[in-house]
Scaffold this motif. Structure first.
Motif, PDB file in Angstrom:
ATOM      1  N   VAL A 145       2.361   7.425   9.935  1.00  0.00           N
ATOM      2  CA  VAL A 145       2.097   6.695   8.702  1.00  0.00           C
ATOM      3  C   VAL A 145       1.334   5.433   9.115  1.00  0.00           C
ATOM      4  CG1 VAL A 145       3.112   5.671   6.618  1.00  0.00           C
ATOM      5  CG2 VAL A 145       4.095   7.731   7.590  1.00  0.00           C
ATOM      6  N   SER A 146       1.921   4.262   8.961  1.00  0.00           N
ATOM      7  CA  SER A 146       1.246   3.012   9.316  1.00  0.00           C
ATOM      8  C   SER A 146       2.050   1.870   8.733  1.00  0.00           C
ATOM      9  CB  SER A 146      -0.168   2.977   8.716  1.00  0.00           C
ATOM     10  OG  SER A 146      -0.759   1.705   8.863  1.00  0.00           O
ATOM     11  N   LEU A 147       1.937   0.693   9.326  1.00  0.00           N
ATOM     12  CA  LEU A 147       2.468  -0.479   8.632  1.00  0.00           C
ATOM     13  C   LEU A 147       1.663  -0.749   7.371  1.00  0.00           C
ATOM     14  CD1 LEU A 147       3.568  -3.128  11.274  1.00  0.00           C
ATOM     15  CD2 LEU A 147       4.961  -1.646   9.834  1.00  0.00           C
ATOM     16  N   GLY A 148       0.469  -0.113   7.267  1.00  0.00           N
ATOM     17  CA  GLY A 148      -0.285  -0.149   6.021  1.00  0.00           C
ATOM     18  C   GLY A 148       0.410   0.621   4.915  1.00  0.00           C
ATOM     19  N   GLY A 149       1.477   1.329   5.236  1.00  0.00           N
ATOM     20  CA  GLY A 149       2.313   1.974   4.238  1.00  0.00           C
ATOM     21  C   GLY A 149       3.457   1.089   3.790  1.00  0.00           C
ATOM     22  N   VAL A 150       3.518  -0.117   4.343  1.00  0.00           N
ATOM     23  CA  VAL A 150       4.537  -1.100   3.976  1.00  0.00           C
ATOM     24  C   VAL A 150       3.892  -2.345   3.394  1.00  0.00           C
ATOM     25  CG1 VAL A 150       6.360  -2.614   4.880  1.00  0.00           C
ATOM     26  CG2 VAL A 150       6.104  -0.288   5.791  1.00  0.00           C
ATOM     27  N   PHE A 151       2.783  -2.764   4.008  1.00  0.00           N
ATOM     28  CA  PHE A 151       2.126  -4.025   3.668  1.00  0.00           C
ATOM     29  C   PHE A 151       0.715  -3.733   3.176  1.00  0.00           C
ATOM     30  CE2 PHE A 151      -0.108  -7.990   4.571  1.00  0.00           C
ATOM     31  CZ  PHE A 151       0.818  -8.947   4.148  1.00  0.00           C
ATOM     32  N   PRO A 152       0.323  -4.238   1.999  1.00  0.00           N
ATOM     33  CA  PRO A 152      -1.008  -3.932   1.459  1.00  0.00           C
ATOM     34  C   PRO A 152      -2.119  -4.596   2.254  1.00  0.00           C
ATOM     35  CG  PRO A 152       0.078  -5.571   0.101  1.00  0.00           C
ATOM     36  CD  PRO A 152       1.098  -5.122   1.110  1.00  0.00           C
ATOM     37  N   LEU A 153      -3.127  -3.826   2.611  1.00  0.00           N
ATOM     38  CA  LEU A 153      -4.281  -4.317   3.343  1.00  0.00           C
ATOM     39  C   LEU A 153      -5.424  -4.499   2.348  1.00  0.00           C
ATOM     40  CD1 LEU A 153      -3.972  -1.889   6.394  1.00  0.00           C
ATOM     41  CD2 LEU A 153      -3.102  -4.229   6.208  1.00  0.00           C
ATOM     42  N   GLY A 154      -5.751  -5.742   2.045  1.00  0.00           N
ATOM     43  CA  GLY A 154      -6.691  -6.028   0.970  1.00  0.00           C
ATOM     44  C   GLY A 154      -8.047  -5.385   1.146  1.00  0.00           C
ATOM     45  N   GLU A 155      -8.539  -5.304   2.403  1.00  0.00           N
ATOM     46  CA  GLU A 155      -9.874  -4.752   2.623  1.00  0.00           C
ATOM     47  C   GLU A 155      -9.908  -3.230   2.524  1.00  0.00           C
ATOM     48  OE1 GLU A 155      -8.456  -7.029   4.556  1.00  0.00           O
ATOM     49  OE2 GLU A 155      -9.889  -8.545   5.251  1.00  0.00           O
ATOM     50  N   THR A 156      -8.753  -2.573   2.643  1.00  0.00           N
ATOM     51  CA  THR A 156      -8.730  -1.102   2.652  1.00  0.00           C
ATOM     52  C   THR A 156      -7.669  -0.580   1.681  1.00  0.00           C
ATOM     53  OG1 THR A 156      -7.264  -1.210   4.591  1.00  0.00           O
ATOM     54  CG2 THR A 156      -9.628  -0.862   4.994  1.00  0.00           C
ATOM     55  N   PRO A 157      -7.872  -0.754   0.373  1.00  0.00           N
ATOM     56  CA  PRO A 157      -6.850  -0.344  -0.587  1.00  0.00           C
ATOM     57  C   PRO A 157      -6.620   1.159  -0.649  1.00  0.00           C
ATOM     58  CG  PRO A 157      -8.844  -1.022  -1.725  1.00  0.00           C
ATOM     59  CD  PRO A 157      -9.014  -1.406  -0.284  1.00  0.00           C
ATOM     60  N   ILE A 158      -7.637   1.960  -0.377  1.00  0.00           N
ATOM     61  CA  ILE A 158      -7.432   3.410  -0.438  1.00  0.00           C
ATOM     62  C   ILE A 158      -6.589   3.870   0.756  1.00  0.00           C
ATOM     63  CG2 ILE A 158      -8.551   5.658  -0.615  1.00  0.00           C
ATOM     64  CD1 ILE A 158      -8.915   3.652  -2.989  1.00  0.00           C
ATOM     65  N   TYR A 159      -6.860   3.296   1.918  1.00  0.00           N
ATOM     66  CA  TYR A 159      -6.012   3.584   3.079  1.00  0.00           C
ATOM     67  C   TYR A 159      -4.571   3.166   2.776  1.00  0.00           C
ATOM     68  CZ  TYR A 159      -4.347   3.687   7.880  1.00  0.00           C
ATOM     69  OH  TYR A 159      -3.637   3.975   9.020  1.00  0.00           O
ATOM     70  N   THR A 160      -4.416   1.968   2.199  1.00  0.00           N
ATOM     71  CA  THR A 160      -3.077   1.494   1.848  1.00  0.00           C
ATOM     72  C   THR A 160      -2.407   2.441   0.863  1.00  0.00           C
ATOM     73  OG1 THR A 160      -3.659  -0.817   2.244  1.00  0.00           O
ATOM     74  CG2 THR A 160      -1.796  -0.406   0.791  1.00  0.00           C
ATOM     75  N   ALA A 161      -3.140   2.846  -0.161  1.00  0.00           N
ATOM     76  CA  ALA A 161      -2.571   3.755  -1.166  1.00  0.00           C
ATOM     77  C   ALA A 161      -2.114   5.057  -0.524  1.00  0.00           C
ATOM     78  CB  ALA A 161      -3.606   4.033  -2.253  1.00  0.00           C
ATOM     79  N   SER A 162      -2.952   5.609   0.353  1.00  0.00           N
ATOM     80  CA  SER A 162      -2.607   6.888   0.970  1.00  0.00           C
ATOM     81  C   SER A 162      -1.393   6.758   1.881  1.00  0.00           C
ATOM     82  CB  SER A 162      -3.805   7.439   1.752  1.00  0.00           C
ATOM     83  OG  SER A 162      -4.147   6.604   2.849  1.00  0.00           O
ATOM     84  N   LYS A 163      -1.289   5.634   2.588  1.00  0.00           N
ATOM     85  CA  LYS A 163      -0.164   5.462   3.509  1.00  0.00           C
ATOM     86  C   LYS A 163       1.121   5.083   2.784  1.00  0.00           C
ATOM     87  CE  LYS A 163      -2.290   6.593   7.264  1.00  0.00           C
ATOM     88  NZ  LYS A 163      -1.911   7.782   8.057  1.00  0.00           N
ATOM     89  N   PHE A 164       1.008   4.294   1.705  1.00  0.00           N
ATOM     90  CA  PHE A 164       2.186   4.070   0.859  1.00  0.00           C
ATOM     91  C   PHE A 164       2.698   5.418   0.350  1.00  0.00           C
ATOM     92  CE2 PHE A 164       1.708  -0.382   1.010  1.00  0.00           C
ATOM     93  CZ  PHE A 164       2.659  -1.013   0.220  1.00  0.00           C
ATOM     94  N   GLY A 165       1.774   6.256  -0.106  1.00  0.00           N
ATOM     95  CA  GLY A 165       2.159   7.560  -0.630  1.00  0.00           C
ATOM     96  C   GLY A 165       2.743   8.459   0.424  1.00  0.00           C
ATOM     97  N   LEU A 166       2.128   8.493   1.617  1.00  0.00           N
ATOM     98  CA  LEU A 166       2.627   9.361   2.676  1.00  0.00           C
ATOM     99  C   LEU A 166       4.008   8.922   3.144  1.00  0.00           C
ATOM    100  CD1 LEU A 166       2.002  11.768   4.511  1.00  0.00           C
ATOM    101  CD2 LEU A 166       0.999  10.154   6.153  1.00  0.00           C
ATOM    102  N   ARG A 167       4.197   7.605   3.244  1.00  0.00           N
ATOM    103  CA  ARG A 167       5.519   7.123   3.649  1.00  0.00           C
ATOM    104  C   ARG A 167       6.582   7.581   2.652  1.00  0.00           C
ATOM    105  NH1 ARG A 167       8.278   1.161   3.384  1.00  0.00           N
ATOM    106  NH2 ARG A 167      10.012   1.637   4.791  1.00  0.00           N
ATOM    107  N   GLY A 168       6.328   7.353   1.368  1.00  0.00           N
ATOM    108  CA  GLY A 168       7.300   7.753   0.359  1.00  0.00           C
ATOM    109  C   GLY A 168       7.543   9.244   0.345  1.00  0.00           C
ATOM    110  N   ALA A 169       6.455  10.018   0.486  1.00  0.00           N
ATOM    111  CA  ALA A 169       6.591  11.475   0.476  1.00  0.00           C
ATOM    112  C   ALA A 169       7.447  11.956   1.647  1.00  0.00           C
ATOM    113  CB  ALA A 169       5.218  12.128   0.514  1.00  0.00           C
ATOM    114  N   MET A 170       7.191  11.392   2.838  1.00  0.00           N
ATOM    115  CA  MET A 170       7.938  11.855   4.009  1.00  0.00           C
ATOM    116  C   MET A 170       9.398  11.418   3.972  1.00  0.00           C
ATOM    117  SD  MET A 170       6.285  13.925   5.723  1.00  0.00           S
ATOM    118  CE  MET A 170       4.624  14.590   5.619  1.00  0.00           C
ATOM    119  N   LEU A 171       9.669  10.260   3.377  1.00  0.00           N
ATOM    120  CA  LEU A 171      11.068   9.887   3.182  1.00  0.00           C
ATOM    121  C   LEU A 171      11.759  10.892   2.263  1.00  0.00           C
ATOM    122  CD1 LEU A 171      10.755   6.004   2.746  1.00  0.00           C
ATOM    123  CD2 LEU A 171      11.905   7.197   4.624  1.00  0.00           C
ATOM    124  N   SER A 172      11.085  11.250   1.173  1.00  0.00           N
ATOM    125  CA  SER A 172      11.660  12.214   0.227  1.00  0.00           C
ATOM    126  C   SER A 172      11.799  13.593   0.848  1.00  0.00           C
ATOM    127  CB  SER A 172      10.784  12.295  -1.030  1.00  0.00           C
ATOM    128  OG  SER A 172      10.739  11.059  -1.698  1.00  0.00           O
TER     129      SER A 172
END
Length: 310
Positions: A145-172
């Motif tokens: 995943v990435s710490l970008g799945g925990v903390f929003p990276l202003g310059e790369t919002p799509i990367y952040t969105a995908s990693k937030f989503g992947l983190r949540g999906a893998m937890l579930s």
């Protein structure tokens, strides 16, 4: 107890990249039979051939080309693994991509592709791999995943969105698949000294990730291996850094005030990293500016060749 790699079939996506190969080099001498999956098929084959083969592996390692965004190719990949190995003991979802383009300047197509590579593709592969995982006596799934799945990276919002989503999906998925005997975990690294990060640096990409010097890929690989030794839902290669960011995220409304401070420190860190890359000979000065020493555009940035990015 330490995980026993002897005879295990371990499939690594983004396998020809820096993190994938760091993991492969660690586990191959321990007796695992490694399957490196990468969109660059020839490179995957060469990388697999370079790995040490332990007598308990029961055969050599395999490199396979596959564009994980193409459903037919993923189905063919699963079918080939089933024919050749009959099972998957560990599936490592490690492929990913990013872009240095800012959100307001990106094409819709590039947004869709990044979400597909980073989020949809690992979920589809994981789902299709379940029958082969269930053929294992101790099935595991590990995702980068990435710490970008925990903390929003202003310059790369799509990367952040995908990693937030992947983190949540893998937890579930981890909670769900535990009922089927499949253990799921994710590793959440911060900036890692990979080819893609070097490309981001020379393109003046996301400076927030340079708060500290980038870690070596081997550190991320060891964190992945720790999930096999001690199964849990998440592991952090740099635990102190992760605690700070997770604490900040309990108060997201403070981000507009904190980010300028983080960004200044990140800019200084990126400048130090650039100087280090130049001293190492990993980047060279050209008429057009800095470039990777290999003289090749990085596959994650602007062409359909994803590998690992933390």
């Amino acid at each position: 107890m330490a995980y026993s790699y002897a005879g295990r079939v371990i499939v690594i996506t983004g396998g020809a990249g820096d993190i994938g190969m760091a993991l492969a080099r660690e586990i191959a001498p321990r007796g695992a039979r490694v399957v490196l999956v990468d969109i660059r098929g020839e490179r995957a084959e060469r990388s697999a051939a370079s790995l040490a083969v332990h007598p308990s592996a029961g055969g050599g390692h395999t490199g396979l080309g596959c564009d994980l965004t193409q459903r037919a190719q993923v189905e063919a990949l699963i079918a080939r693994i089933e024919r050749e190995f009959g099972r998957i003991d560990v599936l490592v979802n490690n492929a990913g991509m990013t872009s240095s383009e800012r959100f307001a300047e990106r094409s819709v197509e590039s947004i869709e592709r990044e979400l597909t590579v980073n989020l949809t593709a690992p979920l589809v592969l994981t789902r299709l791999a379940i029958p082969l995982l269930e053929n294992s006596t101790d099935p595991r799934i590990i995702s980068t995943v990435s710490l970008g799945g925990v903390f929003p990276l202003g310059e790369t919002p799509i990367y952040t969105a995908s990693k937030f989503g992947l983190r949540g999906a893998m937890l579930s998925i981890g909670l769900d698949l535990a009922q089927r005997g499949i253990r799921v975990g994710s590793v959440l690294p911060s900036a890692t000294d990979t080819r893609m990060l070097r490309q981001e640096a020379i393109e003046a990409g996301n400076s927030l990730q340079f708060q500290d010097p980038p870690q070596p890929p081997a550190r991320v690989a060891r964190s992945m291996m720790s999930l096999l030794d001690r199964p849990r839902l998440e592991a952090y290669p740099r635990i102190g850094e992760s605690r700070l960011l997770r604490a900040v995220m309990t108060m997201p409304n403070v981000l507009p005030r904190l980010l300028p401070m983080f960004r200044k420190r990140g800019d200084r860190g990126m400048a130090r990293f650039m100087r280090e890359l130049a001293a190492r000979g990993d980047i060279v000065q050209t008429e057009a500016g800095w470039a990777l020493a290999e003289g090749e555009a990085h596959p994650e940035l602007g062409s359909p060749a994803p590998e690992a990015r933390p």
